[in-house]
Design a protein around this motif. Structure first.
Motif, PDB file in Angstrom:
ATOM      1  N   LEU A 131       0.827  -1.202   0.000  1.00 42.41           N
ATOM      2  CA  LEU A 131       0.000   0.000   0.000  1.00 42.41           C
ATOM      3  C   LEU A 131       0.864   1.257   0.000  1.00 42.41           C
ATOM      4  CD1 LEU A 131      -2.965   0.930   0.093  1.00 42.41           C
ATOM      5  CD2 LEU A 131      -2.761   1.012   2.589  1.00 42.41           C
ATOM      6  N   GLU A 132       1.953   1.226   0.761  1.00 41.06           N
ATOM      7  CA  GLU A 132       2.852   2.380   0.819  1.00 41.06           C
ATOM      8  C   GLU A 132       3.462   2.695  -0.543  1.00 41.06           C
ATOM      9  OE1 GLU A 132       6.911   3.829   3.184  1.00 41.06           O
ATOM     10  OE2 GLU A 132       5.974   1.906   3.659  1.00 41.06           O
ATOM     11  N   GLN A 133       3.908   1.663  -1.253  1.00 44.70           N
ATOM     12  CA  GLN A 133       4.532   1.890  -2.557  1.00 44.70           C
ATOM     13  C   GLN A 133       3.517   2.366  -3.588  1.00 44.70           C
ATOM     14  OE1 GLN A 133       7.845   1.802  -2.871  1.00 44.70           O
ATOM     15  NE2 GLN A 133       7.781   1.374  -0.680  1.00 44.70           N
ATOM     16  N   VAL A 134       2.313   1.794  -3.568  1.00 47.56           N
ATOM     17  CA  VAL A 134       1.280   2.187  -4.536  1.00 47.56           C
ATOM     18  C   VAL A 134       0.893   3.652  -4.341  1.00 47.56           C
ATOM     19  CG1 VAL A 134      -1.113   1.805  -5.237  1.00 47.56           C
ATOM     20  CG2 VAL A 134       0.387  -0.153  -4.845  1.00 47.56           C
ATOM     21  N   VAL A 135       0.652   4.030  -3.094  1.00 49.55           N
ATOM     22  CA  VAL A 135       0.255   5.415  -2.807  1.00 49.55           C
ATOM     23  C   VAL A 135       1.396   6.377  -3.122  1.00 49.55           C
ATOM     24  CG1 VAL A 135      -0.435   7.011  -0.972  1.00 49.55           C
ATOM     25  CG2 VAL A 135      -1.443   4.740  -1.089  1.00 49.55           C
ATOM     26  N   THR A 136       2.630   5.972  -2.819  1.00 48.68           N
ATOM     27  CA  THR A 136       3.785   6.832  -3.100  1.00 48.68           C
ATOM     28  C   THR A 136       3.851   7.184  -4.578  1.00 48.68           C
ATOM     29  OG1 THR A 136       5.076   5.960  -1.241  1.00 48.68           O
ATOM     30  CG2 THR A 136       6.302   6.975  -3.041  1.00 48.68           C
ATOM     31  N   LEU A 137       3.701   6.177  -5.438  1.00 50.71           N
ATOM     32  CA  LEU A 137       3.744   6.424  -6.882  1.00 50.71           C
ATOM     33  C   LEU A 137       2.500   7.166  -7.368  1.00 50.71           C
ATOM     34  CD1 LEU A 137       5.179   3.013  -8.161  1.00 50.71           C
ATOM     35  CD2 LEU A 137       6.378   5.192  -7.993  1.00 50.71           C
ATOM     36  N   ALA A 138       1.327   6.773  -6.842  1.00 47.44           N
ATOM     37  CA  ALA A 138       0.073   7.376  -7.306  1.00 47.44           C
ATOM     38  C   ALA A 138      -0.009   8.856  -6.946  1.00 47.44           C
ATOM     39  CB  ALA A 138      -1.121   6.629  -6.708  1.00 47.44           C
ATOM     40  N   VAL A 139       0.524   9.230  -5.798  1.00 44.51           N
ATOM     41  CA  VAL A 139       0.494  10.636  -5.372  1.00 44.51           C
ATOM     42  C   VAL A 139       1.748  11.378  -5.823  1.00 44.51           C
ATOM     43  CG1 VAL A 139       0.415  12.185  -3.371  1.00 44.51           C
ATOM     44  CG2 VAL A 139      -0.966  10.093  -3.394  1.00 44.51           C
ATOM     45  N   GLY A 140       2.900  10.723  -5.718  1.00 43.45           N
ATOM     46  CA  GLY A 140       4.171  11.392  -5.980  1.00 43.45           C
ATOM     47  C   GLY A 140       4.351  11.836  -7.421  1.00 43.45           C
ATOM     48  N   ILE A 141       3.978  10.995  -8.374  1.00 39.49           N
ATOM     49  CA  ILE A 141       4.215  11.329  -9.788  1.00 39.49           C
ATOM     50  C   ILE A 141       3.362  12.514 -10.248  1.00 39.49           C
ATOM     51  CG2 ILE A 141       3.976  10.451 -12.138  1.00 39.49           C
ATOM     52  CD1 ILE A 141       4.964   7.755 -11.100  1.00 39.49           C
ATOM     53  N   PRO A 142       2.031  12.524  -9.994  1.00 40.82           N
ATOM     54  CA  PRO A 142       1.269  13.723 -10.406  1.00 40.82           C
ATOM     55  C   PRO A 142       1.656  14.982  -9.628  1.00 40.82           C
ATOM     56  CG  PRO A 142      -0.140  12.171  -9.217  1.00 40.82           C
ATOM     57  CD  PRO A 142       1.134  11.467  -9.511  1.00 40.82           C
ATOM     58  N   MET A 143       1.994  14.827  -8.327  1.00 42.59           N
ATOM     59  CA  MET A 143       2.412  15.993  -7.544  1.00 42.59           C
ATOM     60  C   MET A 143       3.736  16.549  -8.067  1.00 42.59           C
ATOM     61  SD  MET A 143       0.318  17.086  -5.286  1.00 42.59           S
ATOM     62  CE  MET A 143       1.439  18.098  -4.333  1.00 42.59           C
ATOM     63  N   ALA A 144       4.601  15.652  -8.533  1.00 43.43           N
ATOM     64  CA  ALA A 144       5.874  16.111  -9.106  1.00 43.43           C
ATOM     65  C   ALA A 144       5.624  16.976 -10.341  1.00 43.43           C
ATOM     66  CB  ALA A 144       6.750  14.912  -9.454  1.00 43.43           C
ATOM     67  N   ARG A 145       4.668  16.578 -11.158  1.00 43.31           N
ATOM     68  CA  ARG A 145       4.342  17.363 -12.358  1.00 43.31           C
ATOM     69  C   ARG A 145       3.758  18.725 -11.980  1.00 43.31           C
ATOM     70  NH1 ARG A 145       0.961  12.659 -15.493  1.00 43.31           N
ATOM     71  NH2 ARG A 145       2.662  11.176 -15.837  1.00 43.31           N
ATOM     72  N   ILE A 146       2.839  18.723 -11.011  1.00 43.04           N
ATOM     73  CA  ILE A 146       2.177  19.969 -10.622  1.00 43.04           C
ATOM     74  C   ILE A 146       3.186  20.962 -10.046  1.00 43.04           C
ATOM     75  CG2 ILE A 146       0.488  20.973  -9.040  1.00 43.04           C
ATOM     76  CD1 ILE A 146      -1.103  18.340  -9.290  1.00 43.04           C
ATOM     77  N   LEU A 147       4.000  20.490  -9.108  1.00 41.29           N
ATOM     78  CA  LEU A 147       4.960  21.384  -8.472  1.00 41.29           C
ATOM     79  C   LEU A 147       6.102  21.765  -9.408  1.00 41.29           C
ATOM     80  CD1 LEU A 147       5.178  20.100  -4.792  1.00 41.29           C
ATOM     81  CD2 LEU A 147       3.868  21.981  -5.728  1.00 41.29           C
ATOM     82  N   GLU A 148       6.399  20.901 -10.390  1.00 48.80           N
ATOM     83  CA  GLU A 148       7.436  21.252 -11.360  1.00 48.80           C
ATOM     84  C   GLU A 148       7.013  22.480 -12.173  1.00 48.80           C
ATOM     85  OE1 GLU A 148      10.195  19.072 -14.764  1.00 48.80           O
ATOM     86  OE2 GLU A 148       8.178  18.313 -14.346  1.00 48.80           O
ATOM     87  N   GLU A 149       5.742  22.520 -12.548  1.00 54.38           N
ATOM     88  CA  GLU A 149       5.231  23.683 -13.284  1.00 54.38           C
ATOM     89  C   GLU A 149       5.278  24.935 -12.415  1.00 54.38           C
ATOM     90  OE1 GLU A 149       1.355  22.624 -14.570  1.00 54.38           O
ATOM     91  OE2 GLU A 149       2.038  21.083 -15.997  1.00 54.38           O
ATOM     92  N   ARG A 150       4.934  24.784 -11.131  1.00 59.97           N
ATOM     93  CA  ARG A 150       4.989  25.930 -10.218  1.00 59.97           C
ATOM     94  C   ARG A 150       6.435  26.389 -10.038  1.00 59.97           C
ATOM     95  NH1 ARG A 150       2.269  28.502  -6.156  1.00 59.97           N
ATOM     96  NH2 ARG A 150       3.485  29.103  -4.329  1.00 59.97           N
ATOM     97  N   GLY A 151       7.349  25.444  -9.914  1.00 60.17           N
ATOM     98  CA  GLY A 151       8.758  25.785  -9.756  1.00 60.17           C
ATOM     99  C   GLY A 151       9.328  26.469 -10.984  1.00 60.17           C
ATOM    100  N   ALA A 152       8.839  26.072 -12.154  1.00 60.42           N
ATOM    101  CA  ALA A 152       9.313  26.702 -13.394  1.00 60.42           C
ATOM    102  C   ALA A 152       8.919  28.178 -13.432  1.00 60.42           C
ATOM    103  CB  ALA A 152       8.743  25.957 -14.599  1.00 60.42           C
TER     104      ALA A 152
END
Length: 437
Positions: free
Chosen positions: A52-73
């Motif tokens: 469960l930890e690994q599934v949630v990490t990938l499911a939340v981490g990957i889209p959040m990385a995209r969202i915050l990457e745009e904000r950081g840019a």
């Protein structure tokens, strides 16, 4: 801030560390509860929690990385610093790590609260013994903790050493932005995807240490050998094809999870380094065997030896041969192989395992080769017709079907071993229906 600026030489990495510092609290609580259940012989809640930890990490981490990457840019454009987008992207994935640790803690806590009275009655109260003093408890705790900490440094602390070496050796050859980008690709893409088979293997073998310890105390060597062989074969039956799949479908995986980004370097790393998943998976699983037999010093010596050689290889790759991030990759491959070789040799001497353990892996490799051919052909035929979000799960499912059909035709796995694999009961039912088992 001091660590990130003067040790890691990446000031903006303080942002992700702020989130990871919170995740560490839940990681510690998870460790306590997982230890409680494993100590009571209940491995199922631990397996569910880890997956469960690994599934949630990938499911939340990957889209959040995209969202915050745009904000950081956007912030980086205002401050004229392109590194902000990368730092914010890592911070987004760290949000996934935090979410994974929190979600994994909730079911463990619920099961613990609902079953605590049962385990209290089952274990009973210690009678006829004096209570240990606080100083005695703390002393024993740190004495037991020391080899674990040292072992963790020499097996998982290699990433920290690799980062320091890479930044120090590359600062005269590459710009700071190029160094940060290459390391981000290595750690944020290569290490994330190659760790998936390792985590699954650790989850499957989570109760192995306790079972080995129990049988070793009873001196039941024959039964212990059978359990080690079955768990090792079941774990490798999943880790090997999953690792090969990560390498073969690396381009499709990266394009699906990171659309619009330049993933060429990451794909090269995954195609060349997917074998580390197999080596690390087998090494960590066999280390559990040694741990269950109380050979702590042996594990420690294996870790120190492999780590020392790894540092030397890393220095040669970066400082003498002048490789870039590929030098870190080659050193990581050799390190994983050395760790497996040393720990595997120790287990072989202590347990006298049968040669059928090695013979079984040959069947896994052959079946993985057939799966590779099928995946490459299907990917070429369907790449233009289907989107990555549809094609990737279809290829993964097809790949595992081809793999298990070939494996069963080769008689490379027994029914008893299949039941130890997640979804093994369904595989056995379908295999018997198709008269492959």
């Amino acid at each position: 801030s001091w660590l990130t600026e003067y040790v890691m030489q990446e000031r903006l990495s303080a942002l992700p560390l702020q989130i990871l510092s919170v995740a560490l609290i839940f990681t510690a609580w998870n460790g306590v509860l997982r230890g409680f259940f494993i100590g009571n012989g209940a491995g199922f809640p631990v397996v569910i929690s880890v997956i469960l930890e690994q599934v949630v990490t990938l499911a939340v981490g990957i889209p959040m990385a995209r969202i915050l990457e745009e904000r950081g840019a956007k912030i980086g454009a205002l401050l004229q610093n392109a590194s902000f987008s990368q730092s914010f992207a890592v911070q987004g994935f760290c949000c996934g790590i935090l979410a994974g640790t929190v979600i994994a803690f909730v079911p463990l806590l619920f099961i613990y609260l609902t079953s605590h009275s049962y385990y209290k009655k089952k274990n009973g109260k210690d009678s006829g013994r004096q209570r240990e003093g606080l100083i005695q408890i703390i002393s024993v705790f740190f004495i037991c903790l020391l080899p674990i900490v040292i072992y963790g440094i020499f097996t998982k602390g290699n990433l920290f050493v690799e980062q320091i070496f890479f930044r120090q050796c590359m600062k005269d050859n590459l710009s700071s932005g190029a160094v940060a980008k290459q390391w981000g690709i290595y750690y944020g893409k290569y290490k994330i995807f190659t760790s998936i088979p390792v985590v699954l293997t650790i989850a499957m073998g989570s109760t192995l240490r306790d079972r080995v310890y129990s049988l070793a105390r009873k001196r039941d060597t024959h039964h212990m050998q059978n359990i080690i062989q079955n768990v090792f074969q079941a774990s490798m039956a999943v880790a090997i094809p999953l690792s090969v799949m990560v390498g073969v479908l690396s381009g499709l995986i990266l394009d699906t999870f990171f659309p619009g980004q330049d993933t060429e370097t990451a794909a090269v790393l995954l195609m060349a380094g997917f074998v580390t998943s197999v080596f690390f998976s087998a090494a960590y699983l066999l280390a559990e065997v040694l741990w269950g037999m109380k050979y702590h010093i042996t594990i420690l010596l294996c870790g120190i030896s492999a780590f020392t050689i790894h540092v030397g290889i890393l220095y040669v790759m970066l400082e003498m041969l002048h490789f870039d991030i590929l030098g870190v990759l080659y050193a990581d491959i050799l390190y994983s192989f050395l760790l497996l070789f040393l720990i595997g040799s120790a287990v072989w001497r202590k347990c006298r395992l049968s040669l059928r353990v090695l013979r079984s892996t040959v069947s896994f490799v052959i079946a993985s080769g057939a799966m590779t051919v099928a995946l490459l052909l299907l990917n070429r035929l369907l790449a233009k017709a289907l989107t990555g979000a549809v094609l990737l799960p279809a290829l993964i499912l097809t790949g595992f079907v081809v793999y298990f059909i070939v494996l069963l035709l080769l008689r490379g796995v027994r029914e008893k071993t299949l039941y130890l694999i997640p979804g093994g009961k369904l595989i056995c039912t379908l295999a018997k229906g198709a008269r492959l088992l």
